[in-house]
Design a protein around this motif. Structure first.
Motif, PDB file in Angstrom:
ATOM      1  N   ASP A   9       0.946  -1.306  -0.063  1.00  0.00           N
ATOM      2  CA  ASP A   9      -0.068  -0.023   0.029  1.00  0.00           C
ATOM      3  C   ASP A   9       0.891   1.151   0.101  1.00  0.00           C
ATOM      4  O   ASP A   9       1.926   1.369   0.501  1.00  0.00           O
ATOM      5  N   ASN A  13      -2.569   7.489   2.991  1.00  0.00           N
ATOM      6  CA  ASN A  13      -4.040   7.339   3.398  1.00  0.00           C
ATOM      7  C   ASN A  13      -4.536   8.466   3.998  1.00  0.00           C
ATOM      8  O   ASN A  13      -4.037   8.747   5.254  1.00  0.00           O
ATOM      9  N   ASN A  72      -3.943  -0.754   6.190  1.00  0.00           N
ATOM     10  CA  ASN A  72      -4.386  -1.676   5.408  1.00  0.00           C
ATOM     11  C   ASN A  72      -5.681  -1.263   4.579  1.00  0.00           C
ATOM     12  O   ASN A  72      -6.213  -0.267   4.558  1.00  0.00           O
ATOM     13  N   ALA A  73      -6.070  -2.283   3.728  1.00  0.00           N
ATOM     14  CA  ALA A  73      -7.386  -1.797   2.897  1.00  0.00           C
ATOM     15  C   ALA A  73      -8.393  -1.673   3.812  1.00  0.00           C
ATOM     16  O   ALA A  73      -9.377  -0.696   3.446  1.00  0.00           O
ATOM     17  N   ARG A  76      -8.635   1.826   4.497  1.00  0.00           N
ATOM     18  CA  ARG A  76      -8.816   2.918   3.136  1.00  0.00           C
ATOM     19  C   ARG A  76     -10.088   3.151   2.610  1.00  0.00           C
ATOM     20  O   ARG A  76     -10.279   3.881   1.495  1.00  0.00           O
ATOM     21  N   ASN A  77     -11.102   2.474   2.985  1.00  0.00           N
ATOM     22  CA  ASN A  77     -12.410   2.407   2.295  1.00  0.00           C
ATOM     23  C   ASN A  77     -13.069   3.673   2.473  1.00  0.00           C
ATOM     24  O   ASN A  77     -12.529   4.919   3.058  1.00  0.00           O
ATOM     25  N   HIS A 255      -8.612  -9.056  -8.367  1.00  0.00           N
ATOM     26  CA  HIS A 255      -7.959  -7.985  -7.627  1.00  0.00           C
ATOM     27  C   HIS A 255      -8.181  -6.716  -8.285  1.00  0.00           C
ATOM     28  O   HIS A 255      -7.875  -6.445  -9.541  1.00  0.00           O
ATOM     29  N   VAL A 257      -8.496  -2.428  -8.022  1.00  0.00           N
ATOM     30  CA  VAL A 257      -7.785  -1.314  -7.196  1.00  0.00           C
ATOM     31  C   VAL A 257      -8.806  -0.004  -7.124  1.00  0.00           C
ATOM     32  O   VAL A 257      -9.380   0.344  -8.320  1.00  0.00           O
ATOM     33  N   GLN A 313      -1.733  -5.838  -7.721  1.00  0.00           N
ATOM     34  CA  GLN A 313      -1.857  -5.316  -6.519  1.00  0.00           C
ATOM     35  C   GLN A 313      -0.918  -4.438  -6.063  1.00  0.00           C
ATOM     36  O   GLN A 313      -0.422  -4.110  -4.821  1.00  0.00           O
ATOM     37  N   GLY A 349      -6.732   1.892  -2.765  1.00  0.00           N
ATOM     38  CA  GLY A 349      -6.680   0.612  -1.915  1.00  0.00           C
ATOM     39  C   GLY A 349      -7.348  -0.501  -2.752  1.00  0.00           C
ATOM     40  O   GLY A 349      -7.841  -0.369  -3.739  1.00  0.00           O
ATOM     41  N   PHE A 350      -6.769  -1.818  -2.439  1.00  0.00           N
ATOM     42  CA  PHE A 350      -7.074  -2.929  -3.113  1.00  0.00           C
ATOM     43  C   PHE A 350      -8.267  -3.562  -2.430  1.00  0.00           C
ATOM     44  O   PHE A 350      -8.640  -3.669  -1.510  1.00  0.00           O
ATOM     45  N   VAL A 351      -9.270  -3.885  -3.438  1.00  0.00           N
ATOM     46  CA  VAL A 351     -10.498  -4.606  -3.347  1.00  0.00           C
ATOM     47  C   VAL A 351     -10.222  -6.021  -3.892  1.00  0.00           C
ATOM     48  O   VAL A 351      -9.883  -6.112  -4.893  1.00  0.00           O
TER      49      VAL A 351
END
Length: 438
Positions: A9, A13, A72-73, A76-77, A255, A257, A313, A349-351
């Motif tokens: 990441d 953020n 982490n993810a 970041r949402n 994956h 982003v 990623q 952020g990775f989804v």
């Protein structure tokens, strides 16, 4: 099994940048033994670790995180705890599925309500509801009107807002209509993750900045990190898209982003011109073409727009700068008169998604359980997934486990490069077909 792809990441953020500094827990060092290990300190891992501690107060529980809590993810949402399904169908089977989702989501929100109040977690947690908005008449007709009918079938309260009332509520002339639902919560997700991590029960040890570089499952699991190793007889895998690196659900995760920007706080003069005092959260009628937005308690505006396929990623710094410029243009178009307001923070952020929207949940080995793949609804799905994985692993009789199992498991994906070509073509088609909601 060596693990060579680790989380990467950015350090940008915005949700954590606006918080006071926090000292992370020490990384794993030396040889450590525990009764349980949980991998990943996002919502699923934090929920699982807390639940295990409650069920097994004498057990030693280790929670291991590659980075830092809130970075982490999960941190970041966009900061929504969603209690309603994104897509509600009108058949009896689909409505039953929606009721099951609401049971799980509201269970998760109830658990978070309880912990936040008990531990005094300051994360701007609020019950301000959510707007689901349409830009075009077509979006109103094809998305909002069916959604309203389906909410009525579910017996769920909602408010239809349009015209001047909607402009007054959001401070933007960009939208034609919205459905406001009162459930769910808004929050600073990084602050929530930090608070959950820093208030874990005493029999949980959190190791931060401890990426797992090797994994072995033989007479118990052994995790190797740069400075130590951790051995435990049982493990809950809550590493979301990185669960594949541990051999779980290989070839079944997509994956993506996503990108977000957060403004500086509006000045007093800008706030007077903007004219909205209450915080709000907004989701678009179409996730590909539309924009998710927030107005925060400290008078910032968040924009999340841009969802793309990202199997590596990784997202480059030059790309992040381009995203910031695009978000500024989108902000200016939606909030005329606030053109002096800049994007103070832009991050990615990775989804993790599955092709059939199923979670990566359940027992994946005799001594390993998983709570992964939240399909972009991480706060609630991660929380109830982690708690239910801990219940399943502990032999607890929780009826919500059957609800989870009814969703099935992630379906296999085509091999690359056919997968890459198909996903990119699908994204391009969705953007073109839904450009009226941009």
């Amino acid at each position: 099994m060596r693990i060579t792809r680790l989380p990467g990441d950015d350090r940008a953020n915005g949700w954590s940048a606006i918080l006071p500094p926090r000292s992370p827990n020490p990384p794993l060092a030396g040889e450590v033994r525990a009764d349980w290990v949980v991998v990943g300190a996002g919502y699923a891992g934090l929920g699982a670790a807390r639940r295990l501690a409650e069920l097994h107060p004498a057990a030693r529980i280790a929670l291991i995180e590659a980075g830092e809590a809130g970075e982490n993810a999960s941190g970041r949402n966009s900061g929504f705890a969603i209690d309603l399904p994104h897509n509600v169908g009108s058949s009896l089977d689909e409505l039953d599925g929606s009721h099951r989702f609401m049971r799980r989501a509201r269970f998760a929100i109830g658990e978070l309500d309880r912990v936040i109040e008990a531990e005094g977690i300051a994360c701007d947690w609020s019950a301000d509801g959510k707007y689901h908005t349409a830009v075009s008449e077509r979006g109103r007709r094809e998305v909002l009107e069916p959604f309203a009918r389906e909410l009525e079938a579910l017996g769920e309260p909602y408010e239809w807002i349009e015209g001047g009332a909607l402009r007054a509520a959001l401070g933007s002339p960009h939208f034609t209509a919205a459905i406001r639902t009162p459930g769910g919560r808004l929050m600073n997700p990084a602050a929530l993750c930090r608070g959950l991590a820093d208030s874990l029960p005493k029999n949980v040890t959190l190791y931060e900045n401890s990426p797992v570089t090797a994994f072995e499952n033989s007479n118990g699991v052994t995790l190797t990190t740069p400075d130590g190793s951790l051995r435990a007889p049982k493990m809950i895998l809550a590493a979301n898209g990185f669960a594949e690196r541990f051999g779980a659900f290989r070839g079944r995760f997509l994956h993506l982003v996503a990108h977000a920007s957060l403004t500086r706080p509006l000045t007093e003069a800008e706030r007077a011109r903007y004219g909205v005092t209450r915080p709000w959260g907004l989701t678009p009628a179409n996730a590909f073409a539309g924009i998710t937005m927030r107005h925060t308690n400290d008078h910032r505006i968040l924009i999340r727009q841009g969802l793309s396929y990202c199997p590596s990623q990784r997202f480059p710094e030059a790309g992040r700068r381009a995203v910031a410029r695009r978000h500024k243009r989108l902000f200016d178009a939606r909030f005329p008169g606030l053109d002096a307001v800049e994007m103070a923070h832009t991050w990615s952020g990775f989804v993790c998604l599955s092709r059939n929207a199923a979670p990566g949940f359940g027992r994946v080995a005799p001594n390993i359980w998983a709570a992964t793949c939240q399909n972009a609804v991480g706060v609630t799905k991660g929380t109830f997934g982690g708690i239910l994985a801990a219940d399943m692993a502990s032999g607890e009789d929780n009826p919500l486990i059957a609800d989870m199992e009814s969703l099935g498991t992630p379906s296999p994906l085509p091999p690359r490069p056919f997968l890459d070509m198909g996903v990119r073509a699908r994204f391009a088609r969705e953007l073109w077909r839904n450009r009226h909601e941009a």
